[in-house]
Design a protein around this motif. Structure first.
Motif, PDB file in Angstrom:
ATOM      1  N   HIS A 177     -68.270  47.372   3.522  1.00  9.59           N
ATOM      2  CA  HIS A 177     -69.679  47.796   3.540  1.00  9.59           C
ATOM      3  C   HIS A 177     -69.911  48.864   2.475  1.00  9.59           C
ATOM      4  O   HIS A 177     -70.897  48.836   1.741  1.00  9.59           O
ATOM      5  CB  HIS A 177     -70.015  48.314   4.941  1.00  9.59           C
ATOM      6  CG  HIS A 177     -71.193  49.230   5.022  1.00  9.59           C
ATOM      7  ND1 HIS A 177     -72.456  48.850   4.631  1.00  9.59           N
ATOM      8  CD2 HIS A 177     -71.304  50.518   5.451  1.00  9.59           C
ATOM      9  CE1 HIS A 177     -73.291  49.858   4.816  1.00  9.59           C
ATOM     10  NE2 HIS A 177     -72.621  50.882   5.299  1.00  9.59           N
ATOM     11  N   ASP A 181     -65.446  53.156   4.295  1.00 10.35           N
ATOM     12  CA  ASP A 181     -65.505  52.704   5.686  1.00 10.35           C
ATOM     13  C   ASP A 181     -64.241  53.067   6.456  1.00 10.35           C
ATOM     14  O   ASP A 181     -63.139  53.107   5.902  1.00 10.35           O
ATOM     15  CB  ASP A 181     -65.684  51.185   5.744  1.00 10.35           C
ATOM     16  CG  ASP A 181     -66.973  50.727   5.094  1.00 10.35           C
ATOM     17  OD1 ASP A 181     -67.983  51.420   5.249  1.00 10.35           O
ATOM     18  OD2 ASP A 181     -66.952  49.675   4.428  1.00 10.35           O
ATOM     19  N   ASP A 196     -70.394  49.803  10.196  1.00  8.69           N
ATOM     20  CA  ASP A 196     -71.176  48.689   9.658  1.00  8.69           C
ATOM     21  C   ASP A 196     -70.335  47.631   8.955  1.00  8.69           C
ATOM     22  O   ASP A 196     -70.885  46.758   8.259  1.00  8.69           O
ATOM     23  CB  ASP A 196     -72.251  49.225   8.711  1.00  8.69           C
ATOM     24  CG  ASP A 196     -73.373  49.920   9.469  1.00  8.69           C
ATOM     25  OD1 ASP A 196     -73.465  49.720  10.691  1.00  8.69           O
ATOM     26  OD2 ASP A 196     -74.142  50.671   8.844  1.00  8.69           O
ATOM     27  N   PRO A 204     -74.503  41.118   6.849  1.00 12.58           N
ATOM     28  CA  PRO A 204     -73.777  42.317   6.407  1.00 12.58           C
ATOM     29  C   PRO A 204     -74.620  43.145   5.437  1.00 12.58           C
ATOM     30  O   PRO A 204     -75.360  42.604   4.622  1.00 12.58           O
ATOM     31  CB  PRO A 204     -72.546  41.750   5.697  1.00 12.58           C
ATOM     32  CG  PRO A 204     -72.348  40.404   6.301  1.00 12.58           C
ATOM     33  CD  PRO A 204     -73.724  39.885   6.588  1.00 12.58           C
ATOM     34  N   ILE A 206     -74.013  45.128   2.520  1.00 10.04           N
ATOM     35  CA  ILE A 206     -73.035  45.466   1.487  1.00 10.04           C
ATOM     36  C   ILE A 206     -73.710  46.414   0.500  1.00 10.04           C
ATOM     37  O   ILE A 206     -74.581  46.021  -0.267  1.00 10.04           O
ATOM     38  CB  ILE A 206     -72.525  44.195   0.780  1.00 10.04           C
ATOM     39  CG1 ILE A 206     -71.870  43.265   1.799  1.00 10.04           C
ATOM     40  CG2 ILE A 206     -71.541  44.558  -0.322  1.00 10.04           C
ATOM     41  CD1 ILE A 206     -71.495  41.924   1.243  1.00 10.04           C
ATOM     42  N   GLY A 212     -69.387  49.037  -2.061  1.00  8.72           N
ATOM     43  CA  GLY A 212     -69.124  47.883  -1.218  1.00  8.72           C
ATOM     44  C   GLY A 212     -68.920  46.614  -2.022  1.00  8.72           C
ATOM     45  O   GLY A 212     -69.291  46.534  -3.203  1.00  8.72           O
ATOM     46  N   GLN A 217     -65.545  42.961   2.208  1.00  4.92           N
ATOM     47  CA  GLN A 217     -66.166  42.751   3.521  1.00  4.92           C
ATOM     48  C   GLN A 217     -65.416  41.676   4.306  1.00  4.92           C
ATOM     49  O   GLN A 217     -65.113  41.844   5.488  1.00  4.92           O
ATOM     50  CB  GLN A 217     -67.627  42.337   3.326  1.00  4.92           C
ATOM     51  CG  GLN A 217     -68.367  41.950   4.592  1.00  4.92           C
ATOM     52  CD  GLN A 217     -68.728  43.132   5.462  1.00  4.92           C
ATOM     53  OE1 GLN A 217     -68.923  44.233   4.962  1.00  4.92           O
ATOM     54  NE2 GLN A 217     -68.817  42.916   6.753  1.00  4.92           N
TER      55      GLN A 217
END
Length: 311
Positions: A177, A181, A196, A204, A206, A212, A217
């Motif tokens: 993300h 993260d 997230d 999602p 991103i 991101g 992801q």
């Protein structure tokens, strides 16, 4: 809420008093809560608080409380009242899963309801605010967040661990993300707070500006599935508290991972054919899931830009 009312809320909390907030039973994979704050028992020592911005995970130890994310600042009095309906113990750690405002806005307010004993000379009252170091870098750089919201303890590896009557492991997926993260695994309770990285009721998010990427992801979702152990038929067992949305089990995460992967592959194939961003959007690569998640245009654009970015 006025400043005076906010002070009254925190004064009551300091005296061990709070507004009543009745916990509700968690409904696995049920519709997301859209009303005021609601407190859901996930399993073991872990609860989820809904309605304060991002979901807040509350883990109850015998001597202290651990939070994952802190919600929006204006919701802090109600959040603290909810925590105090479960435990009067001090908050020891607040773990931020990203630098997003709805995950970090209550850092200062809630940290004042706790204390982390570091053993160092000159330590000041307040819970330890923990994050991956990229979160601190983003919050402290440029037009970032006020200093009182910054993490006070960071890790710069892919994994870190804490303990609060059960092992708590923090994992940093690279460039999911965002580039900062953290997922948080409460091992004995068998619950993962994902931030997230996983949002079951929306596509999602991103954030390319914060590092991101679509491939990161998918890697992060695959890592969640590696950790999760279902009770039977891919259901039950390990539960997930997402950054936004309902409590989920492995089946829900698997379906979400599959959706994200299929959309990525469709867009990648279109890029190989030389299609522009507008042409890719017109091909509607998210059409199968738009009735559930809404318009996929922002997600498609983020995936396209992530796949075509210079490495």
């Amino acid at each position: 809420m006025t400043q005076l009312m906010t002070r009254i809320f925190f004064a009551l909390a300091a005296l061990g008093l709070s507004l009543p907030l009745a916990p509700a039973r968690a409904q696995r994979d049920s519709a997301p809560v859209k009303s005021a704050l609601q407190l859901l028992h996930v399993q073991g020592r872990v609860h989820m608080l809904v309605g304060a911005g991002a979901n807040i995970t509350i883990q109850l130890g015998d001597a202290a409380v651990v939070l994952v994310d802190s919600g929006l600042p204006e919701m802090s009095p109600q959040v603290l009242a909810a925590i105090r309906s479960l435990s009067q113990k001090p908050i020891e750690f607040i773990i931020n899963t990203s630098a997003d405002d709805d995950h970090t806005g209550g850092n200062h307010n809630l940290s004042q309801a706790g204390h982390f004993i570091s053993g160092m000379v000159g330590e000041t009252p307040g819970a330890s605010i923990v994050s991956q170091i990229a979160v601190l870098n983003r919050m402290s750089g440029g037009k970032g967040a006020p200093p009182e919201l910054w993490p006070t303890d960071t890790y710069d590896t892919d994994r870190w661990a804490l303990f609060n009557d059960e092992a708590i492991t923090l994992e940093h997926p690279r460039a999911a993300h965002t580039d900062g993260d953290t997922s948080v695994f409460f091992r004995r309770s068998d619950v993962i707070a994902t931030g997230d990285i996983f949002t079951p009721d929306r596509y999602p998010m991103i954030d390319l500006a914060k590092g991101g990427s679509i491939d990161g992801q998918i890697d992060a979702l695959n890592r969640l599935l590696e950790i999760m152990v279902p009770r039977a038929d891919e259901e039950g067992g390990t539960y997930v508290v997402p950054g936004h949305g309902r409590i989920c089990d492995r089946a829900a995460v698997t379906n979400y991972r599959d959706m994200v992967t299929i959309v990525r592959d469709r867009i990648q194939n279109s890029i190989k054919k030389g299609l522009t961003l507008e042409q890719v959007k017109a091909s509607k690569p998210t059409a199968d899931w738009d009735p559930r998640y809404g318009s996929g245009d922002a997600f498609v654009e983020a995936v396209f830009k992530s796949l075509t970015a210079k490495k």
